[in-house]
Design an enzyme around this catalytic site. Sequence first.
Site, PDB file in Angstrom:
ATOM      1  N   HIS A 106       0.838  -1.201   0.000  1.00  0.00           N
ATOM      2  CA  HIS A 106       0.000   0.000   0.000  1.00  0.00           C
ATOM      3  C   HIS A 106       0.881   1.264   0.000  1.00  0.00           C
ATOM      4  O   HIS A 106       0.700   2.163  -0.820  1.00  0.00           O
ATOM      5  CB  HIS A 106      -0.905  -0.065   1.241  1.00  0.00           C
ATOM      6  CG  HIS A 106      -1.636   1.188   1.592  1.00  0.00           C
ATOM      7  ND1 HIS A 106      -3.004   1.266   1.527  1.00  0.00           N
ATOM      8  CD2 HIS A 106      -1.210   2.397   2.029  1.00  0.00           C
ATOM      9  CE1 HIS A 106      -3.382   2.478   1.908  1.00  0.00           C
ATOM     10  NE2 HIS A 106      -2.310   3.188   2.211  1.00  0.00           N
ATOM     11  N   GLU A 107       1.872   1.266   0.910  1.00  0.00           N
ATOM     12  CA  GLU A 107       2.750   2.439   1.010  1.00  0.00           C
ATOM     13  C   GLU A 107       3.605   2.595  -0.250  1.00  0.00           C
ATOM     14  O   GLU A 107       3.867   3.714  -0.692  1.00  0.00           O
ATOM     15  CB  GLU A 107       3.649   2.341   2.246  1.00  0.00           C
ATOM     16  CG  GLU A 107       2.901   2.311   3.574  1.00  0.00           C
ATOM     17  CD  GLU A 107       1.938   3.466   3.767  1.00  0.00           C
ATOM     18  OE1 GLU A 107       2.190   4.567   3.230  1.00  0.00           O
ATOM     19  OE2 GLU A 107       0.911   3.266   4.436  1.00  0.00           O
TER      20      GLU A 107
ATOM     21  N   HIS B  58       1.701   4.518  -2.807  1.00  0.00           N
ATOM     22  CA  HIS B  58       1.830   5.972  -2.644  1.00  0.00           C
ATOM     23  C   HIS B  58       3.174   6.447  -3.201  1.00  0.00           C
ATOM     24  O   HIS B  58       3.252   7.411  -3.962  1.00  0.00           O
ATOM     25  CB  HIS B  58       1.818   6.353  -1.156  1.00  0.00           C
ATOM     26  CG  HIS B  58       0.499   6.190  -0.473  1.00  0.00           C
ATOM     27  ND1 HIS B  58      -0.651   6.756  -0.942  1.00  0.00           N
ATOM     28  CD2 HIS B  58       0.162   5.539   0.673  1.00  0.00           C
ATOM     29  CE1 HIS B  58      -1.647   6.454  -0.108  1.00  0.00           C
ATOM     30  NE2 HIS B  58      -1.184   5.704   0.868  1.00  0.00           N
TER      31      HIS B  58
ATOM     32  N   ASP C 260      -5.727   7.950   4.449  1.00  0.00           N
ATOM     33  CA  ASP C 260      -5.651   8.532   3.106  1.00  0.00           C
ATOM     34  C   ASP C 260      -6.877   9.366   2.787  1.00  0.00           C
ATOM     35  O   ASP C 260      -6.777  10.382   2.105  1.00  0.00           O
ATOM     36  CB  ASP C 260      -5.467   7.419   2.081  1.00  0.00           C
ATOM     37  CG  ASP C 260      -4.139   6.737   2.287  1.00  0.00           C
ATOM     38  OD1 ASP C 260      -3.141   7.442   2.496  1.00  0.00           O
ATOM     39  OD2 ASP C 260      -4.102   5.498   2.266  1.00  0.00           O
TER      40      ASP C 260
END
Length: 239
Positions: free
Chosen positions: A53-54, A57, A156
Site C-alpha cells: 500500500h505504502e 503511494h 488517506d
Amino acid sequence: MRIAGIDVYLHWTFWLVPVCVVCNFLVFGDQVWFVTGASLFLLLNLSICVLLHELGHALVARRFGATTKDIIIAPFGGLARLAGMPKNPGQEFLISFAGPAVNLGIALLLSVGIFFAGGSLIPPSVFESLNQLPLILLWINLVLFLLNLIPAFPMDGGRMLRSVLARRMSYLQATVIAGRVGQFSALFFLFYVALERQFLLMPVGIFLFFSAQFELNRVRSSEVKELERDSSGADSVER
Ligand SMILES: [Zn+2]
C-alpha cells in the site's frame, strides 16, 4: 530494509504488539494459543499488504516528482514520508488514492484466485485454519480500502479531504481541520476498543492519534521554513 531505493522501518508501536499479547493472556487466560499464534502470522501477512500500500503511494508520488524519504510500517498501518510533495491538490489526491487502490487490487487478485480454486468468497466467522488466510486477507484488504477512504486524517481519506479543502483555503488550515477530525476519531476509537477489551487494537489508536499531530507539526514547520525563505529572499532583493 531497502525496497525500490526506499528505506523501510518498523514504527515503535510495533513493539507494543508483544505487550498486548501478554495483556490478552492475563485477561483471557491460556485458551488463546492458536488464536494468538495465527493472529501474529496474519499480522505478518497484513504488514506485507501495508508495505505494498505504502509503495503504491511512493511510486505514484515518484511519477509526480516527489521522493520518498522512508516508509514506516506500524501494526495495521503504515506511513510513506514523502519529500517535495507537489503543491497541486489534484496530484496529492491521486498520490493519496494510490495506497487504497493497491488494497483494492490485492482484494481483486485474491478473489479471482479463490474463485478459480473453487473456494467460497463469504468471510469466515471463526479463524480456525491457516487455509482461510487468503480469504481473510481478501476481506481485510477490502476493509482497509474502505477504512482508508474515511475522511479522517492521517488516513488517506483525510489527505484526500485535505486536498479537496486546500482548493478553498490555505494548506495549513486544511491540515488543521483534517488533523483534528483524525485525532477526534482516534480518541473515539481508543475509547471504544478499551470498552470492548480489544487490547490488540490499542496500538492502532495510539499510532493514529500521534501521526495526526506529527503531520500537523510537519506542515507547520515547513510553512515556517517557507516564510523564512520568502523573507530572506526579500532581504536579498533589498540589499
Ligand atoms: Zn495510505
